[in-house]
Design a protein around this motif. Sequence first.
Motif, PDB file in Angstrom:
ATOM      1  N   ARG A 496       0.786  -1.006  -0.041  1.00 41.39           N
ATOM      2  CA  ARG A 496       0.152  -0.167   0.046  1.00 41.39           C
ATOM      3  C   ARG A 496       0.824   1.212  -0.018  1.00 41.39           C
ATOM      4  O   ARG A 496       0.564   2.064  -0.969  1.00 41.39           O
ATOM      5  CB  ARG A 496      -0.965  -0.002   1.235  1.00 41.39           C
ATOM      6  CG  ARG A 496      -1.384   1.307   1.473  1.00 41.39           C
ATOM      7  CD  ARG A 496      -2.556   1.966   0.348  1.00 41.39           C
ATOM      8  NE  ARG A 496      -2.863   3.063   0.521  1.00 41.39           N
ATOM      9  CZ  ARG A 496      -2.324   4.051   0.185  1.00 41.39           C
ATOM     10  NH1 ARG A 496      -1.308   4.122  -0.350  1.00 41.39           N
ATOM     11  NH2 ARG A 496      -3.176   5.298   0.429  1.00 41.39           N
ATOM     12  N   VAL A 500       0.698   4.988  -5.133  1.00 44.91           N
ATOM     13  CA  VAL A 500      -0.190   6.375  -5.266  1.00 44.91           C
ATOM     14  C   VAL A 500      -1.395   6.229  -6.054  1.00 44.91           C
ATOM     15  O   VAL A 500      -1.068   5.669  -7.143  1.00 44.91           O
ATOM     16  CB  VAL A 500       0.794   7.573  -5.277  1.00 44.91           C
ATOM     17  CG1 VAL A 500       1.578   7.670  -4.118  1.00 44.91           C
ATOM     18  CG2 VAL A 500       1.309   7.666  -6.688  1.00 44.91           C
ATOM     19  N   VAL A 501      -2.392   6.961  -5.596  1.00 48.84           N
ATOM     20  CA  VAL A 501      -3.271   6.904  -6.781  1.00 48.84           C
ATOM     21  C   VAL A 501      -3.340   8.050  -7.474  1.00 48.84           C
ATOM     22  O   VAL A 501      -3.188   9.396  -6.898  1.00 48.84           O
ATOM     23  CB  VAL A 501      -4.753   6.968  -5.904  1.00 48.84           C
ATOM     24  CG1 VAL A 501      -6.035   7.039  -6.956  1.00 48.84           C
ATOM     25  CG2 VAL A 501      -5.024   5.674  -4.952  1.00 48.84           C
ATOM     26  N   SER A 502      -3.657   8.075  -8.659  1.00 45.02           N
ATOM     27  CA  SER A 502      -3.545   9.265  -9.635  1.00 45.02           C
ATOM     28  C   SER A 502      -4.853   9.152 -10.628  1.00 45.02           C
ATOM     29  O   SER A 502      -5.514   8.128 -10.627  1.00 45.02           O
ATOM     30  CB  SER A 502      -2.343   9.380 -10.471  1.00 45.02           C
ATOM     31  OG  SER A 502      -2.058   8.104 -11.051  1.00 45.02           O
ATOM     32  N   VAL A 506      -8.707   9.519  -8.140  1.00 46.84           N
ATOM     33  CA  VAL A 506      -8.096  10.344  -6.806  1.00 46.84           C
ATOM     34  C   VAL A 506      -9.222  10.522  -5.914  1.00 46.84           C
ATOM     35  O   VAL A 506      -8.954  10.400  -4.575  1.00 46.84           O
ATOM     36  CB  VAL A 506      -7.574  11.622  -7.346  1.00 46.84           C
ATOM     37  CG1 VAL A 506      -7.015  12.555  -6.154  1.00 46.84           C
ATOM     38  CG2 VAL A 506      -6.333  11.269  -8.289  1.00 46.84           C
ATOM     39  N   PRO A 507     -10.622  10.870  -6.323  1.00 42.35           N
ATOM     40  CA  PRO A 507     -11.419  11.071  -5.489  1.00 42.35           C
ATOM     41  C   PRO A 507     -11.743  10.034  -4.461  1.00 42.35           C
ATOM     42  O   PRO A 507     -12.227  10.221  -3.265  1.00 42.35           O
ATOM     43  CB  PRO A 507     -12.811  11.574  -6.103  1.00 42.35           C
ATOM     44  CG  PRO A 507     -12.225  12.037  -7.513  1.00 42.35           C
ATOM     45  CD  PRO A 507     -10.717  11.166  -7.822  1.00 42.35           C
ATOM     46  N   LEU A 508     -11.661   8.764  -4.763  1.00 44.09           N
ATOM     47  CA  LEU A 508     -11.661   7.682  -4.204  1.00 44.09           C
ATOM     48  C   LEU A 508     -10.663   7.506  -2.807  1.00 44.09           C
ATOM     49  O   LEU A 508     -11.109   6.918  -1.966  1.00 44.09           O
ATOM     50  CB  LEU A 508     -11.822   6.363  -5.005  1.00 44.09           C
ATOM     51  CG  LEU A 508     -12.920   6.104  -5.929  1.00 44.09           C
ATOM     52  CD1 LEU A 508     -12.712   4.842  -6.583  1.00 44.09           C
ATOM     53  CD2 LEU A 508     -14.608   6.139  -5.274  1.00 44.09           C
ATOM     54  N   GLY A 509      -9.642   8.152  -3.080  1.00 46.52           N
ATOM     55  CA  GLY A 509      -8.366   7.980  -1.994  1.00 46.52           C
ATOM     56  C   GLY A 509      -8.071   6.311  -1.756  1.00 46.52           C
ATOM     57  O   GLY A 509      -7.819   5.830  -2.939  1.00 46.52           O
ATOM     58  N   ASP A 510      -7.833   5.792  -0.627  1.00 47.02           N
ATOM     59  CA  ASP A 510      -7.600   4.677  -0.402  1.00 47.02           C
ATOM     60  C   ASP A 510      -8.823   3.413  -0.856  1.00 47.02           C
ATOM     61  O   ASP A 510      -8.505   2.206  -1.032  1.00 47.02           O
ATOM     62  CB  ASP A 510      -7.388   4.400   1.102  1.00 47.02           C
ATOM     63  CG  ASP A 510      -6.208   4.906   1.670  1.00 47.02           C
ATOM     64  OD1 ASP A 510      -5.320   5.181   0.747  1.00 47.02           O
ATOM     65  OD2 ASP A 510      -5.775   5.026   2.746  1.00 47.02           O
TER      66      ASP A 510
END
Length: 591
Positions: A496, A500-502, A506-510
């Motif tokens: 994890r 990273v989320v891109s 991105v709005p979902l985060g984890d």
Amino acid sequence: MSLYDSSAVAVLVGLLAFGVVAELLDRTGRLPAGVSATGPFLTLSSTCGRVLLDRVARPRWLWRALGTAGLALVAALVVLAAAGVVLAGVAAVLDPASSPIESPGSVLVVPGVNPFLPLGAAPELLFGVLLGLVVHEGAHGVLARAGDIEVESVGLFLLAVVPAGAYVMPAGLDAAGDDDHERGNRLGWARLYAAGPAANLVGAAVCFLALLAVLGSAAPVAGVAVGGVFADSPAAEAGIERGDVLTSVDGRAIGDGETLDGALANASGTVRLERRDASAVTVERSVTVVAASEASDLEPGVRIVAVDGRNVSTVAAFREALPDDRRAELTLEAPDGSLGGYALEPGLAGQVAPGGPLDEAGAAPDECIVVVRVAGERVLDRSDLTRALADRQPGETVTVEAFEEGDRGTFEVTLGGDVDPILGIFPESGVSGLVLTDFGVESYPAETYHGALRGEGLPGASDGLLQRGFAFLLLPLAGVVGLAPFGFAGFVGTAREAFVVSGALVPLGDGAFVLANALFWSVWLQIQLAAFNCIPAYPLDGGRLVRSGTAALGERLGWADPAGRAEVVAVGLTVAMLGVLVVILAVSLLL
């Protein structure tokens, strides 16, 4: 007893207690209607799902066509599954150490108990199990109705409170399959049996495509994720921990393990590292033993501070200081700070292969030897040996200088071919059997796993569509089978932190990682479920297909008792498959 074995024992004791209570409630009539217990197993049954199956099974001609295609696919997979079980049994007997089954906990598909399945992946694993069961049994039910086979009930099996299976019960089907009900509609029943594994494969493909879309927004982090830190190493003493992300060395940005190694190679004995989401640390580098061969009496954590009186703080300086014409006198520092000495024969240590080139050249077979030079080139480890032999062909004769029983000697070696070790030695890792580090960090290969999740395979594995598929399935075991430094069990723990989320997610985060985990395990579990059910053994779909197909063949050939002979064939295969599986477990756990 290890932590995982202790957890396995605790789970088994808990299941035993649950089973006793459940049996008492069942026998006294205190369980709700539609719920029954057999030990720790609960069965939930209902007739409510039959109406839904009738609706989904329209138009029936389309489902029958799809069922026929699935039958052809699954029939081929049944043959492959039988061959795979036999080959796995042979491999386990010939090489017990290669089995990933290391303890009783390795057999239980329970997060936190199975060492390959972390507790953090439990919610997504549970989702994958439920999805696989719904797809599998739903397909059985739909193909039953499409084939004009009545469905008595649908249900779910629970191991305590954990879903362990599901079923759709066609009318007249008992535990072994009722031939009287199949006769006259063999093809319909065969489609029904094949529907579950075929549907799981289709479901896995759909989930994999969805996973690809999610992975487009999950990228490896900028920097080097720390997958592990060696005990008593310089990095451990500086406070670097697993899950940290290193971003720079002495102000120089690093992006992956290679750039980290390059930055350390150009740095002095003391380095300053920046970490994402943590304070910077200063690491005093020193040559530390990570692992040692059985022939050595050095323990992990011991530090080499000098070679022949010359101070060294990096592995590169250590290698440069080693002589090649005599033993080296090492100055050691134990973890408690005490100093000592050690005489080292510098080179590539290994065991002489009986009947191999070195044996034929005069070296003692099965004895340890330390190779110093090959064809005039200095050799300290496996990579040096590979470079020295890069332009050499089998049949060529090269001069090998080596220490044997403390004496340095020369051998004229005729290189072997592909079957035997080309030099006739089984080499050990590291220098003279010592695996060393001057830093102590194992980089987490985020790029490698990201590519494997997309179906690109793993470095060192054979290329090709089938091989890349196997690489995907082996991700949780990658660290055990040697395809990667660590196993990948989803975006949990270190994994994890390494991504990273891109982009659009991105709005979902984890939540993006939760979605990716659910899709990963849905793909993995559905393929495993399909493969397992293709094994030709009762009460699996593969066993039922074998019995039904054998009976159909017997009817065409005019056998006196086709159903009886089919039963003998199916039971025989079941016993054979179970026997092989028992051998695999026994060899893996006892040897």
